[in-house]
Design a protein around this motif. Structure first.
Motif, PDB file in Angstrom:
ATOM      1  N   LEU A 237       7.587   1.805  -4.634  1.00 10.17           N
ATOM      2  CA  LEU A 237       7.778   0.370  -4.415  1.00 10.17           C
ATOM      3  C   LEU A 237       7.738  -0.318  -5.768  1.00 10.17           C
ATOM      4  CD1 LEU A 237       7.955  -2.197  -2.660  1.00 10.17           C
ATOM      5  CD2 LEU A 237       5.463  -2.152  -2.493  1.00 10.17           C
ATOM      6  N   HIS A 238       8.861  -0.968  -6.136  1.00  8.14           N
ATOM      7  CA  HIS A 238       8.865  -1.673  -7.421  1.00  8.14           C
ATOM      8  C   HIS A 238       7.907  -2.856  -7.347  1.00  8.14           C
ATOM      9  CE1 HIS A 238      10.104  -3.839 -10.999  1.00  8.14           C
ATOM     10  NE2 HIS A 238      10.630  -2.700 -11.404  1.00  8.14           N
ATOM     11  N   VAL A 296      -7.566   4.327   0.254  1.00 10.16           N
ATOM     12  CA  VAL A 296      -7.790   3.831  -1.104  1.00 10.16           C
ATOM     13  C   VAL A 296      -6.581   2.968  -1.462  1.00 10.16           C
ATOM     14  CG1 VAL A 296      -8.056   4.475  -3.523  1.00 10.16           C
ATOM     15  CG2 VAL A 296      -9.185   5.831  -1.736  1.00 10.16           C
ATOM     16  N   ARG A 297      -6.826   1.742  -1.865  1.00  9.73           N
ATOM     17  CA  ARG A 297      -5.738   0.773  -2.041  1.00  9.73           C
ATOM     18  C   ARG A 297      -5.264   0.675  -3.493  1.00  9.73           C
ATOM     19  NH1 ARG A 297      -4.037   0.130   3.160  1.00  9.73           N
ATOM     20  NH2 ARG A 297      -5.832  -0.230   4.551  1.00  9.73           N
ATOM     21  N   ALA A 298      -4.113   0.036  -3.664  1.00 12.17           N
ATOM     22  CA  ALA A 298      -3.551  -0.197  -4.996  1.00 12.17           C
ATOM     23  C   ALA A 298      -4.550  -0.941  -5.867  1.00 12.17           C
ATOM     24  CB  ALA A 298      -2.256  -1.003  -4.879  1.00 12.17           C
ATOM     25  N   GLY A 299      -4.629  -0.531  -7.119  1.00 15.39           N
ATOM     26  CA  GLY A 299      -5.531  -1.168  -8.072  1.00 15.39           C
ATOM     27  C   GLY A 299      -6.806  -0.404  -8.315  1.00 15.39           C
ATOM     28  N   ALA A 300      -7.107   0.566  -7.453  1.00 19.07           N
ATOM     29  CA  ALA A 300      -8.343   1.332  -7.617  1.00 19.07           C
ATOM     30  C   ALA A 300      -8.276   2.171  -8.896  1.00 19.07           C
ATOM     31  CB  ALA A 300      -8.584   2.222  -6.404  1.00 19.07           C
ATOM     32  N   LEU A 301      -9.377   2.196  -9.631  1.00 17.88           N
ATOM     33  CA  LEU A 301      -9.481   2.972 -10.867  1.00 17.88           C
ATOM     34  C   LEU A 301      -9.775   4.428 -10.534  1.00 17.88           C
ATOM     35  CD1 LEU A 301      -9.629   2.716 -14.044  1.00 17.88           C
ATOM     36  CD2 LEU A 301     -12.121   2.578 -13.730  1.00 17.88           C
ATOM     37  N   LEU A 302      -9.097   5.347 -11.190  1.00 21.81           N
ATOM     38  CA  LEU A 302      -9.344   6.778 -11.011  1.00 21.81           C
ATOM     39  C   LEU A 302     -10.149   7.308 -12.188  1.00 21.81           C
ATOM     40  CD1 LEU A 302      -5.754   7.844  -9.886  1.00 21.81           C
ATOM     41  CD2 LEU A 302      -7.769   7.608  -8.418  1.00 21.81           C
ATOM     42  N   THR A 314      -1.601   3.067  -7.416  1.00 26.21           N
ATOM     43  CA  THR A 314      -0.584   2.012  -7.361  1.00 26.21           C
ATOM     44  C   THR A 314      -0.171   1.673  -5.931  1.00 26.21           C
ATOM     45  OG1 THR A 314       1.109   3.699  -7.767  1.00 26.21           O
ATOM     46  CG2 THR A 314       0.314   2.449  -9.676  1.00 26.21           C
ATOM     47  N   SER A 315      -0.291   2.626  -5.013  1.00 32.10           N
ATOM     48  CA  SER A 315      -0.016   2.392  -3.588  1.00 32.10           C
ATOM     49  C   SER A 315      -0.988   3.234  -2.774  1.00 32.10           C
ATOM     50  CB  SER A 315       1.418   2.806  -3.210  1.00 32.10           C
ATOM     51  OG  SER A 315       2.372   1.887  -3.665  1.00 32.10           O
ATOM     52  N   GLY A 316      -1.489   2.672  -1.684  1.00 29.84           N
ATOM     53  CA  GLY A 316      -2.391   3.447  -0.844  1.00 29.84           C
ATOM     54  C   GLY A 316      -2.509   2.861   0.541  1.00 29.84           C
ATOM     55  N   PRO A 325      -5.578   9.392   5.016  1.00 28.75           N
ATOM     56  CA  PRO A 325      -5.149   8.437   3.990  1.00 28.75           C
ATOM     57  C   PRO A 325      -4.178   9.081   2.998  1.00 28.75           C
ATOM     58  CG  PRO A 325      -7.532   8.389   4.259  1.00 28.75           C
ATOM     59  CD  PRO A 325      -7.038   9.592   5.004  1.00 28.75           C
ATOM     60  N   VAL A 326      -3.253   8.287   2.488  1.00 29.68           N
ATOM     61  CA  VAL A 326      -2.296   8.742   1.483  1.00 29.68           C
ATOM     62  C   VAL A 326      -2.229   7.693   0.382  1.00 29.68           C
ATOM     63  CG1 VAL A 326      -0.904  10.180   3.017  1.00 29.68           C
ATOM     64  CG2 VAL A 326      -0.396   7.742   2.830  1.00 29.68           C
ATOM     65  N   ALA A 327      -1.926   8.146  -0.825  1.00 30.80           N
ATOM     66  CA  ALA A 327      -1.846   7.221  -1.957  1.00 30.80           C
ATOM     67  C   ALA A 327      -0.941   7.814  -3.027  1.00 30.80           C
ATOM     68  CB  ALA A 327      -3.233   6.940  -2.525  1.00 30.80           C
ATOM     69  N   MET A 328      -0.521   6.959  -3.943  1.00 35.22           N
ATOM     70  CA  MET A 328       0.175   7.386  -5.154  1.00 35.22           C
ATOM     71  C   MET A 328      -0.444   6.648  -6.327  1.00 35.22           C
ATOM     72  SD  MET A 328       4.272   7.778  -4.410  1.00 35.22           S
ATOM     73  CE  MET A 328       4.588   6.062  -4.040  1.00 35.22           C
ATOM     74  N   GLY A 329      -0.315   7.238  -7.490  1.00 37.83           N
ATOM     75  CA  GLY A 329      -0.834   6.562  -8.671  1.00 37.83           C
ATOM     76  C   GLY A 329      -0.440   7.298  -9.931  1.00 37.83           C
ATOM     77  N   TYR A 330      -0.941   6.805 -11.042  1.00 38.34           N
ATOM     78  CA  TYR A 330      -0.665   7.402 -12.346  1.00 38.34           C
ATOM     79  C   TYR A 330      -1.940   8.022 -12.897  1.00 38.34           C
ATOM     80  CZ  TYR A 330       3.932   5.232 -12.502  1.00 38.34           C
ATOM     81  OH  TYR A 330       5.225   4.898 -12.231  1.00 38.34           O
ATOM     82  N   VAL A 331      -1.812   9.256 -13.396  1.00 36.67           N
ATOM     83  CA  VAL A 331      -2.962   9.955 -13.983  1.00 36.67           C
ATOM     84  C   VAL A 331      -2.548  10.540 -15.323  1.00 36.67           C
ATOM     85  CG1 VAL A 331      -3.921  10.516 -11.712  1.00 36.67           C
ATOM     86  CG2 VAL A 331      -2.438  12.174 -12.861  1.00 36.67           C
ATOM     87  N   ASP A 332      -3.542  10.830 -16.166  1.00 36.86           N
ATOM     88  CA  ASP A 332      -3.258  11.493 -17.432  1.00 36.86           C
ATOM     89  C   ASP A 332      -2.494  12.781 -17.159  1.00 36.86           C
ATOM     90  OD1 ASP A 332      -4.608   9.453 -18.639  1.00 36.86           O
ATOM     91  OD2 ASP A 332      -6.423  10.609 -19.082  1.00 36.86           O
ATOM     92  N   LYS A 333      -1.491  13.071 -17.971  1.00 39.53           N
ATOM     93  CA  LYS A 333      -0.564  14.183 -17.727  1.00 39.53           C
ATOM     94  C   LYS A 333      -1.289  15.499 -17.452  1.00 39.53           C
ATOM     95  CE  LYS A 333       3.804  15.608 -17.766  1.00 39.53           C
ATOM     96  NZ  LYS A 333       4.594  15.611 -19.000  1.00 39.53           N
TER      97      LYS A 333
END
Length: 368
Positions: A237-238, A296-302, A314-316, A325-333
């Motif tokens: 989702l943009h 777990v919702r968008a904005g949560a710190l990992l 970023t999405s949850g 529950p399902v989510a997506m996000g960005y993590v260190d490579k």
């Protein structure tokens, strides 16, 4: 984000949604149906089992035509528009000079010098200004179209359309056509299911929508279920999973940019994207499966085991089809491999999440 005090835009078929008992909310500057009386869980599962009807008229269609149409689009986007066969659609992105993602788009070739571009609602004005600035150097016209856009998604979608007098069975996934004057249809969608998106003139839309919803296989589906469906399908989702601070490599959508296009450059943002690819992205978009039943919702710190920040959600939400529950996000490579254990906090409680491969549910597109 600046506060937007402008009145929301209204869907042409708003009265039809009110008649159906929709509960409305604001989205991307529009008054949109969020849910209907069946509720988000049943709407979601009905789409997976039969056919869900979505009013996505907030999305913007742009018609691009002229002798330079293909060359123009291949400069504006990392896309080989000239190599796109007639009737074929391609997922692509609009990049800024730093390779940040202004929007993600679907481009369909309708003729030798004609293309249709479908853009996201919240970015339509930004996209149009960006495209028009580029178009000044090309022999091309770029015009927004006023259409109602309906998405029919699910395993019964093709049969429902045929029963309604619109036979699109010749289309395969990511292809499009103009079935009638002023109409545009594509076999695509945002749910992971087989389905179609049909754009048609406003004065013809209510009759067509009523014909579809009269079919017992069809239910209206709101934005809430649209979000849970696309999240299970691993679709971005943009404004959440993609924005102008993320690049295609970090977002794990490099598959959308052919290798020859990446290497050839010539598109806006090519130099910056090349530098990112040479260095390697620092983060990567991944699927995330939280333990237990708490979304777990968008904005949560990992964080990692040591409590060090390593990414963000970023999405949850909850995935009705998968039952967790399902989510997506960005993590260190280095932490992007499936099975990697991460943690976050929800209402003071520590929750473990595992990096999970995408999608969460199998995509069931009709590829012929």
């Amino acid at each position: 984000m600046s506060e937007n005090t402008a009145s929301p835009k209204h869907l042409p078929l708003e009265a039809l949604h009110e008649e159906a008992g929709a509960r409305f909310g604001a989205f991307a500057g529009w008054r949109m149906p969020l849910t209907y009386p069946a509720g988000v869980m049943k709407e979601h599962l009905h789409t997976r089992a039969s056919a869900g009807l979505f009013d996505i008229s907030h999305m913007q269609l742009f018609e691009v035509q002229g002798p330079d149409a293909a060359r123009f689009l291949s400069h504006a986007c990392p896309l080989d528009a000239a190599g796109l066969g007639e009737g074929r659609s391609k997922y692509t992105v609009l990049l800024n000079d730093e390779a940040g993602i202004i929007d993600d788009l679907i481009v369909t070739r309708l003729g030798a010098e004609r293309f249709m571009v479908v853009a996201n609602a919240g970015n339509a004005a930004t996209d149009e200004a960006h495209f028009r600035a580029i178009a000044e150097d090309f022999n091309v016209s770029f015009e927004p179209l006023e259409r109602v856009l309906l998405a029919l998604q699910g395993p019964d979608a093709e049969a429902v359309l045929i029963a309604a007098g619109l036979d699109l069975s010749d289309l395969v996934f990511m292809s499009g056509t103009e079935p009638k004057d002023g109409w545009f249809a594509a076999r695509s969608g945002y749910t992971g299911e087989d389905g179609f998106e049909v754009a048609l003139p406003v004065d013809e839309a209510e009759r067509f929508a009523r014909k579809l919803i009269a079919d017992e296989r069809v239910e209206w589906i709101g934005l809430a279920a649209r979000d849970s469906l696309r999240l299970e399908a691993g679709l971005c989702l943009h404004g959440q999973d993609l924005d102008q601070t993320t690049d295609p490599a970090s977002a794990a959508i490099l598959w959308a940019i052919p290798k020859a296009v990446r290497e050839g450059g010539g598109f806006v943002g090519a130099q910056a994207l090349g530098a990112i690819l040479a260095k390697g992205a620092n983060q990567k978009r991944v699927g995330l499966k939280p333990e237990g039943r708490q979304p777990v919702r968008a904005g949560a710190l990992l964080v990692n085991e040591a409590g060090e920040a390593v990414g963000r959600v970023t999405s949850g939400g909850f995935g009705p089809s998968v039952g967790h529950p399902v989510a997506m996000g960005y993590v260190d490579k280095q932490l992007s491999e499936p099975g990697t254990r991460l943690f976050t906090e929800v209402r003071g409680n520590r929750i473990a999440l595992d990096v999970h491969s995408l999608p969460f549910t199998p995509q069931r597109y009709h590829k012929g």
